[in-house]
Motif scaffolding. Structure first.
Motif, short mmCIF file in Angstrom:
data_model
loop_
_atom_site.label_atom_id
_atom_site.label_comp_id
_atom_site.label_asym_id
_atom_site.label_seq_id
_atom_site.Cartn_x
_atom_site.Cartn_y
_atom_site.Cartn_z
N SER A 104 9.55 2.25 6.95
CA SER A 104 10.88 1.66 6.83
C SER A 104 11.54 1.43 8.18
O SER A 104 12.39 0.56 8.32
CB SER A 104 11.77 2.56 5.97
OG SER A 104 11.92 3.84 6.57
N LYS A 105 11.17 2.20 9.19
CA LYS A 105 11.83 2.10 10.49
C LYS A 105 10.97 1.38 11.54
O LYS A 105 11.50 0.76 12.44
CB LYS A 105 12.17 3.50 11.02
CG LYS A 105 13.22 4.23 10.17
CD LYS A 105 13.55 5.58 10.80
CE LYS A 105 14.61 6.31 9.98
NZ LYS A 105 14.95 7.62 10.56
N LYS A 106 9.65 1.45 11.40
CA LYS A 106 8.79 0.97 12.47
C LYS A 106 8.08 -0.34 12.16
O LYS A 106 7.48 -0.94 13.03
CB LYS A 106 7.72 2.04 12.80
CG LYS A 106 8.28 3.35 13.31
CD LYS A 106 8.97 3.19 14.64
CE LYS A 106 9.44 4.54 15.20
NZ LYS A 106 10.08 4.40 16.51
N ARG A 107 8.10 -0.80 10.93
CA ARG A 107 7.34 -1.97 10.58
C ARG A 107 7.78 -3.20 11.37
O ARG A 107 6.97 -4.06 11.71
CB ARG A 107 7.47 -2.25 9.08
CG ARG A 107 6.58 -3.38 8.61
CD ARG A 107 6.76 -3.61 7.13
NE ARG A 107 8.13 -3.98 6.80
CZ ARG A 107 8.53 -4.34 5.60
NH1 ARG A 107 7.66 -4.32 4.60
NH2 ARG A 107 9.79 -4.67 5.37
N GLY A 108 9.07 -3.30 11.69
CA GLY A 108 9.58 -4.45 12.41
C GLY A 108 9.02 -4.59 13.81
O GLY A 108 9.07 -5.66 14.40
N LEU A 155 0.83 -1.22 0.00
CA LEU A 155 0.00 0.00 0.00
C LEU A 155 0.85 1.26 0.00
O LEU A 155 0.51 2.25 -0.64
CB LEU A 155 -0.93 0.00 1.22
CG LEU A 155 -2.08 -1.00 1.21
CD1 LEU A 155 -2.69 -1.09 2.59
CD2 LEU A 155 -3.13 -0.58 0.19
N SER A 156 1.95 1.22 0.72
CA SER A 156 2.75 2.43 0.90
C SER A 156 3.72 2.67 -0.24
O SER A 156 4.45 3.65 -0.22
CB SER A 156 3.52 2.35 2.22
OG SER A 156 4.44 1.26 2.16
N GLY A 157 3.77 1.76 -1.22
CA GLY A 157 4.69 1.95 -2.33
C GLY A 157 6.13 1.76 -1.95
O GLY A 157 7.02 2.41 -2.50
N GLU A 158 6.39 0.86 -1.00
CA GLU A 158 7.76 0.64 -0.53
C GLU A 158 8.61 -0.04 -1.60
O GLU A 158 9.83 0.05 -1.58
CB GLU A 158 7.74 -0.22 0.74
CG GLU A 158 9.12 -0.45 1.34
CD GLU A 158 9.05 -1.38 2.53
OE1 GLU A 158 10.10 -1.59 3.15
OE2 GLU A 158 7.97 -1.90 2.83
N LEU A 168 -0.80 3.46 -2.88
CA LEU A 168 -1.36 4.78 -2.62
C LEU A 168 -0.21 5.78 -2.49
O LEU A 168 0.87 5.43 -2.03
CB LEU A 168 -2.19 4.77 -1.33
CG LEU A 168 -3.45 3.90 -1.35
CD1 LEU A 168 -4.07 3.84 0.04
CD2 LEU A 168 -4.47 4.43 -2.35
N ASP A 169 -0.47 7.03 -2.89
CA ASP A 169 0.61 8.02 -2.84
C ASP A 169 0.95 8.39 -1.40
O ASP A 169 0.20 8.09 -0.47
CB ASP A 169 0.24 9.27 -3.65
CG ASP A 169 -1.02 9.94 -3.12
OD1 ASP A 169 -1.02 10.41 -1.96
OD2 ASP A 169 -2.02 9.98 -3.86
N ASN A 170 2.08 9.06 -1.22
CA ASN A 170 2.59 9.37 0.10
C ASN A 170 1.65 10.26 0.90
O ASN A 170 1.46 10.08 2.10
CB ASN A 170 3.96 10.05 -0.04
CG ASN A 170 4.66 10.19 1.31
OD1 ASN A 170 4.75 9.23 2.06
ND2 ASN A 170 5.17 11.37 1.60
N PHE A 228 2.21 3.80 7.82
CA PHE A 228 2.10 4.77 6.75
C PHE A 228 3.06 5.95 6.91
O PHE A 228 3.52 6.52 5.94
CB PHE A 228 0.66 5.28 6.67
CG PHE A 228 -0.32 4.21 6.30
CD1 PHE A 228 -0.42 3.78 4.99
CD2 PHE A 228 -1.11 3.62 7.25
CE1 PHE A 228 -1.30 2.78 4.63
CE2 PHE A 228 -2.00 2.62 6.90
CZ PHE A 228 -2.09 2.20 5.59
N LYS A 229 3.36 6.31 8.15
CA LYS A 229 4.19 7.50 8.36
C LYS A 229 5.68 7.20 8.31
O LYS A 229 6.48 8.04 7.90
CB LYS A 229 3.83 8.15 9.71
CG LYS A 229 2.52 8.92 9.67
CD LYS A 229 2.35 9.76 10.91
CE LYS A 229 1.13 10.68 10.79
NZ LYS A 229 0.96 11.53 11.97
#
Length: 255
Positions: free
Chosen positions: A55-59, A2-5, A15-17, A51-52
């Motif tokens: 890259s740092k918090k998903r883990g 969803l976040s376009g990672e 979805l866009d940023n 969403f915010k």
């Protein structure tokens, strides 16, 4: 997805940023009105990170957090934005809702024959969309395993009845007490054996109400009797005159 990672990859749901940040802001605002005891996961603040600052918090997201995200956020805030971006009848929107419905049905405590049929149908819809519309490297093992839920529930009953989620707490407990680097296997065996002895004593003496309690101060002692050491059961009463009276005492104590 969803976040376009994943750049230069067709994920179908991107979805866009700006939209992702708006979803994160809406989650933050909604937490003020939601009692924390409603959800198994940590709703406050966790999902905003997706969403915010993914890259740092998903883990830090646990399985229960992702499950609640799927049940509560995807079909509401995310669905609203996807419908606005692609249209409410778009293939990817319908596929995502099939995914949500299939998972929610599979997470029920009671599942009847109609539920089984719907679980199979919705996961098949999701699978076909992922297979035909999304790049191959987006189709992970987790998506594949969803196709087995129908057969698993049919054979073994609802997933919640035998979920391994609760064993994580036990694994963490034993991991904390297995400290030997020289003989970890023997150490683990002794820890498990001692814990079983404690639980058996607690069940006989105190009943089942105390089984959720852990030993105080990380010591393997009998609850309420910190001076008692736990030894292996006496299998023979002939090799030592002390064993016979001990066995007689405990037999009379516990009948």
């Amino acid at each position: 997805m969803l976040s376009g990672e994943f750049p230069n990859v067709n994920s179908s749901f991107e979805l866009d940023n700006t939209t992702c940040k708006a979803i994160g802001g809406a989650i933050t605002k909604s937490t003020l009105n939601i009692p924390s005891s409603i959800f198994e996961g940590t709703f406050r603040g966790q999902y905003t990170c997706i969403f915010k600052n993914i890259s740092k918090k998903r883990g830090s997201m646990r399985s229960v957090d992702w499950i609640v995200f799927m049940q509560c956020v995807l079909p509401t805030l995310v669905f609203e934005q996807l419908a606005q971006e692609y249209g409410p009848d778009a293939l990817q929107v319908e596929a995502l809702m099939s995914y949500v419905i299939g998972c929610c049905l599979a997470l029920q405590w009671e599942i009847d024959q109609d539920d089984l049929i719907n679980i199979k149908k919705h996961f098949q819809n999701w699978h076909l969309h992922m297979k035909n519309e999304v790049d191959n490297n987006m189709y992970t093992i987790n998506f594949h395993l969803l196709r087995h839920i129908h057969g698993t529930v049919k054979a073994l009953s609802p997933l919640r009845a035998y979920s391994t989620k609760l064993t994580k707490r036990s694994i963490g407990f034993f991991k904390k007490h297995v400290k030997s680097q020289v003989s970890p296997r023997e150490n683990a065996g002794n820890v498990i054996k001692q814990q079983l002895l404690i639980r058996n004593f607690s069940r006989v003496y105190y009943g089942d109400d105390c089984l959720g309690e852990e030993p105080e101060k990380d010591e393997y002692t009998v609850p309420g009797y910190p001076h008692i050491e736990l030894w292996d059961p006496c299998l023979s009463t002939t090799d030592n005159t002390m064993l016979a009276p001990l066995r007689t005492y405990w037999d009379s104590f516990f009948h």
